[in-house]
Design a protein around this motif. Sequence first.
Motif, mmCIF file in Angstrom:
data_model
loop_
_atom_site.group_PDB
_atom_site.id
_atom_site.type_symbol
_atom_site.label_atom_id
_atom_site.label_comp_id
_atom_site.label_asym_id
_atom_site.label_seq_id
_atom_site.Cartn_x
_atom_site.Cartn_y
_atom_site.Cartn_z
ATOM 1 N N SER A 154 0.832 -1.204 0.000
ATOM 2 C CA SER A 154 0.000 0.000 0.000
ATOM 3 C C SER A 154 0.867 1.255 0.000
ATOM 4 C CB SER A 154 -0.927 -0.011 1.221
ATOM 5 O OG SER A 154 -1.640 1.188 1.304
ATOM 6 N N LEU A 155 1.914 1.266 0.817
ATOM 7 C CA LEU A 155 2.826 2.417 0.872
ATOM 8 C C LEU A 155 3.543 2.620 -0.461
ATOM 9 C CD1 LEU A 155 4.423 2.062 4.418
ATOM 10 C CD2 LEU A 155 2.883 3.860 3.627
ATOM 11 N N ILE A 156 3.972 1.533 -1.063
ATOM 12 C CA ILE A 156 4.671 1.620 -2.352
ATOM 13 C C ILE A 156 3.732 2.167 -3.429
ATOM 14 C CG2 ILE A 156 5.690 0.225 -4.209
ATOM 15 C CD1 ILE A 156 6.898 -1.524 -1.926
ATOM 16 N N ASN A 157 2.495 1.692 -3.449
ATOM 17 C CA ASN A 157 1.521 2.194 -4.420
ATOM 18 C C ASN A 157 1.255 3.675 -4.223
ATOM 19 O OD1 ASN A 157 1.153 -0.213 -5.814
ATOM 20 N ND2 ASN A 157 -0.466 -0.903 -4.435
ATOM 21 N N LYS A 158 1.124 4.091 -2.966
ATOM 22 C CA LYS A 158 0.888 5.517 -2.687
ATOM 23 C C LYS A 158 2.083 6.352 -3.128
ATOM 24 C CE LYS A 158 -0.377 8.801 0.840
ATOM 25 N NZ LYS A 158 -0.405 9.153 2.237
ATOM 26 N N ALA A 159 3.288 5.885 -2.836
ATOM 27 C CA ALA A 159 4.498 6.606 -3.242
ATOM 28 C C ALA A 159 4.573 6.700 -4.764
ATOM 29 C CB ALA A 159 5.738 5.904 -2.681
ATOM 30 N N TYR A 160 4.280 5.611 -5.433
ATOM 31 C CA TYR A 160 4.326 5.589 -6.893
ATOM 32 C C TYR A 160 3.333 6.596 -7.469
ATOM 33 C CZ TYR A 160 3.924 3.957 -11.691
ATOM 34 O OH TYR A 160 3.880 3.901 -13.057
ATOM 35 N N GLN A 161 2.098 6.604 -6.952
ATOM 36 C CA GLN A 161 1.085 7.541 -7.445
ATOM 37 C C GLN A 161 1.487 8.990 -7.171
ATOM 38 O OE1 GLN A 161 -1.463 6.795 -9.466
ATOM 39 N NE2 GLN A 161 -0.650 4.730 -9.364
ATOM 40 N N THR A 162 2.101 9.243 -6.031
ATOM 41 C CA THR A 162 2.561 10.593 -5.686
ATOM 42 C C THR A 162 3.634 11.057 -6.660
ATOM 43 O OG1 THR A 162 2.047 10.296 -3.348
ATOM 44 C CG2 THR A 162 3.655 11.999 -3.886
ATOM 45 N N LEU A 163 4.582 10.182 -6.939
ATOM 46 C CA LEU A 163 5.700 10.561 -7.809
ATOM 47 C C LEU A 163 5.332 10.563 -9.291
ATOM 48 C CD1 LEU A 163 8.554 8.641 -5.978
ATOM 49 C CD2 LEU A 163 7.981 11.077 -5.822
ATOM 50 N N LEU A 164 4.296 9.837 -9.661
ATOM 51 C CA LEU A 164 3.884 9.738 -11.056
ATOM 52 C C LEU A 164 3.319 11.060 -11.584
ATOM 53 C CD1 LEU A 164 3.469 7.714 -13.410
ATOM 54 C CD2 LEU A 164 1.196 7.286 -12.477
ATOM 55 N N ASN A 165 2.572 11.766 -10.747
ATOM 56 C CA ASN A 165 1.890 12.992 -11.155
ATOM 57 C C ASN A 165 2.780 14.200 -10.846
ATOM 58 O OD1 ASN A 165 0.195 15.431 -10.334
ATOM 59 N ND2 ASN A 165 -1.317 14.161 -11.379
ATOM 60 N N PRO A 166 3.044 15.065 -11.850
ATOM 61 C CA PRO A 166 3.934 16.213 -11.614
ATOM 62 C C PRO A 166 3.470 17.135 -10.476
ATOM 63 C CG PRO A 166 3.542 15.941 -13.954
ATOM 64 C CD PRO A 166 2.625 14.980 -13.249
ATOM 65 N N LEU A 167 2.158 17.341 -10.347
ATOM 66 C CA LEU A 167 1.657 18.221 -9.288
ATOM 67 C C LEU A 167 1.892 17.608 -7.912
ATOM 68 C CD1 LEU A 167 0.170 20.705 -8.230
ATOM 69 C CD2 LEU A 167 -1.996 19.547 -8.744
ATOM 70 N N SER A 168 1.471 16.375 -7.712
ATOM 71 C CA SER A 168 1.652 15.755 -6.394
ATOM 72 C C SER A 168 3.136 15.568 -6.082
ATOM 73 C CB SER A 168 0.890 14.437 -6.287
ATOM 74 O OG SER A 168 1.315 13.509 -7.252
ATOM 75 N N ARG A 169 3.934 15.271 -7.110
ATOM 76 C CA ARG A 169 5.380 15.127 -6.915
ATOM 77 C C ARG A 169 5.985 16.454 -6.457
ATOM 78 N NH1 ARG A 169 6.739 13.001 -11.654
ATOM 79 N NH2 ARG A 169 7.079 14.991 -12.659
ATOM 80 N N GLY A 170 5.590 17.552 -7.109
ATOM 81 C CA GLY A 170 6.099 18.874 -6.737
ATOM 82 C C GLY A 170 5.679 19.280 -5.338
ATOM 83 N N LEU A 171 4.421 19.011 -5.005
ATOM 84 C CA LEU A 171 3.937 19.343 -3.659
ATOM 85 C C LEU A 171 4.695 18.535 -2.602
ATOM 86 C CD1 LEU A 171 0.107 19.573 -4.375
ATOM 87 C CD2 LEU A 171 1.681 21.474 -3.938
ATOM 88 N N TYR A 172 4.996 17.291 -2.927
ATOM 89 C CA TYR A 172 5.757 16.445 -2.005
ATOM 90 C C TYR A 172 7.180 16.987 -1.838
ATOM 91 C CZ TYR A 172 7.929 12.367 0.124
ATOM 92 O OH TYR A 172 8.622 11.530 0.965
ATOM 93 N N LEU A 173 7.798 17.425 -2.928
ATOM 94 C CA LEU A 173 9.146 17.998 -2.836
ATOM 95 C C LEU A 173 9.148 19.265 -1.985
ATOM 96 C CD1 LEU A 173 10.441 17.455 -6.477
ATOM 97 C CD2 LEU A 173 11.282 16.365 -4.390
ATOM 98 N N ALA A 214 12.663 25.287 -11.696
ATOM 99 C CA ALA A 214 12.705 25.998 -10.412
ATOM 100 C C ALA A 214 13.320 25.113 -9.330
ATOM 101 C CB ALA A 214 11.303 26.457 -10.012
ATOM 102 N N PHE A 215 12.920 23.831 -9.292
ATOM 103 C CA PHE A 215 13.505 22.913 -8.306
ATOM 104 C C PHE A 215 14.995 22.713 -8.577
ATOM 105 C CE2 PHE A 215 9.153 21.352 -7.217
ATOM 106 C CZ PHE A 215 9.248 21.532 -5.841
ATOM 107 N N GLU A 216 15.375 22.635 -9.855
ATOM 108 C CA GLU A 216 16.788 22.458 -10.184
ATOM 109 C C GLU A 216 17.621 23.658 -9.734
ATOM 110 O OE1 GLU A 216 16.717 21.548 -14.375
ATOM 111 O OE2 GLU A 216 16.191 19.449 -14.003
ATOM 112 N N ARG A 217 17.017 24.866 -9.769
ATOM 113 C CA ARG A 217 17.700 26.083 -9.298
ATOM 114 C C ARG A 217 17.580 26.243 -7.788
ATOM 115 N NH1 ARG A 217 14.289 28.343 -13.135
ATOM 116 N NH2 ARG A 217 13.170 29.460 -11.498
ATOM 117 N N ASP A 218 16.827 25.337 -7.159
ATOM 118 C CA ASP A 218 16.545 25.408 -5.727
ATOM 119 C C ASP A 218 15.747 26.671 -5.379
ATOM 120 O OD1 ASP A 218 16.610 24.027 -3.329
ATOM 121 O OD2 ASP A 218 18.359 25.138 -2.589
ATOM 122 N N ASP A 219 14.930 27.117 -6.322
ATOM 123 C CA ASP A 219 14.054 28.277 -6.117
ATOM 124 C C ASP A 219 12.686 27.766 -5.664
ATOM 125 O OD1 ASP A 219 12.556 30.608 -6.193
ATOM 126 O OD2 ASP A 219 13.258 31.213 -8.188
#
Length: 127
Positions: free
Chosen positions: A14-33, A94-99
């Motif tokens: 379940s945790l792996i699936n949630k992590a995968y779904q979070t990282l798959l979508n650019p918006l959720s991935r960015g919010l997580y970062l 922006a993330f690559e520039r650490d902005d």
Amino acid sequence: RSQKEQCYSEQHSSLINKAYQTLLNPLSRGLYLLELNGVEPAQETDCDADSVFLTEIMEINEKLAEPKNEDILEEIETLIKVKQEELTKEVTAAFERDDLQEAKKLLAKMKYFANIEDKLKNKKIPS
């Protein structure tokens, strides 16, 4: 396997699936970062979105509010896809520039387009 092992496997799966779904979508991935970096995501009440952008969002929402028209829905769908791709590239840079503050603003814009995308999907579902 024992009951304990099965439970352990299910929890981790379940945790792996949630992590995968979070990282798959650019918006959720960015919010997580942002979260990993201790930055609160922009709230809908934050007023730093520019007026040109808000006008664009308002116009798209007005088109969506019109009676169902397949041509308009396709036009909006294409526009959203293009905007989300542009914003994804910009937020990545922006993330690559650490902005992180720029990333936060861009992710807030992505949220607006994600909301429109949800409305569009609901409108396209046959009633």
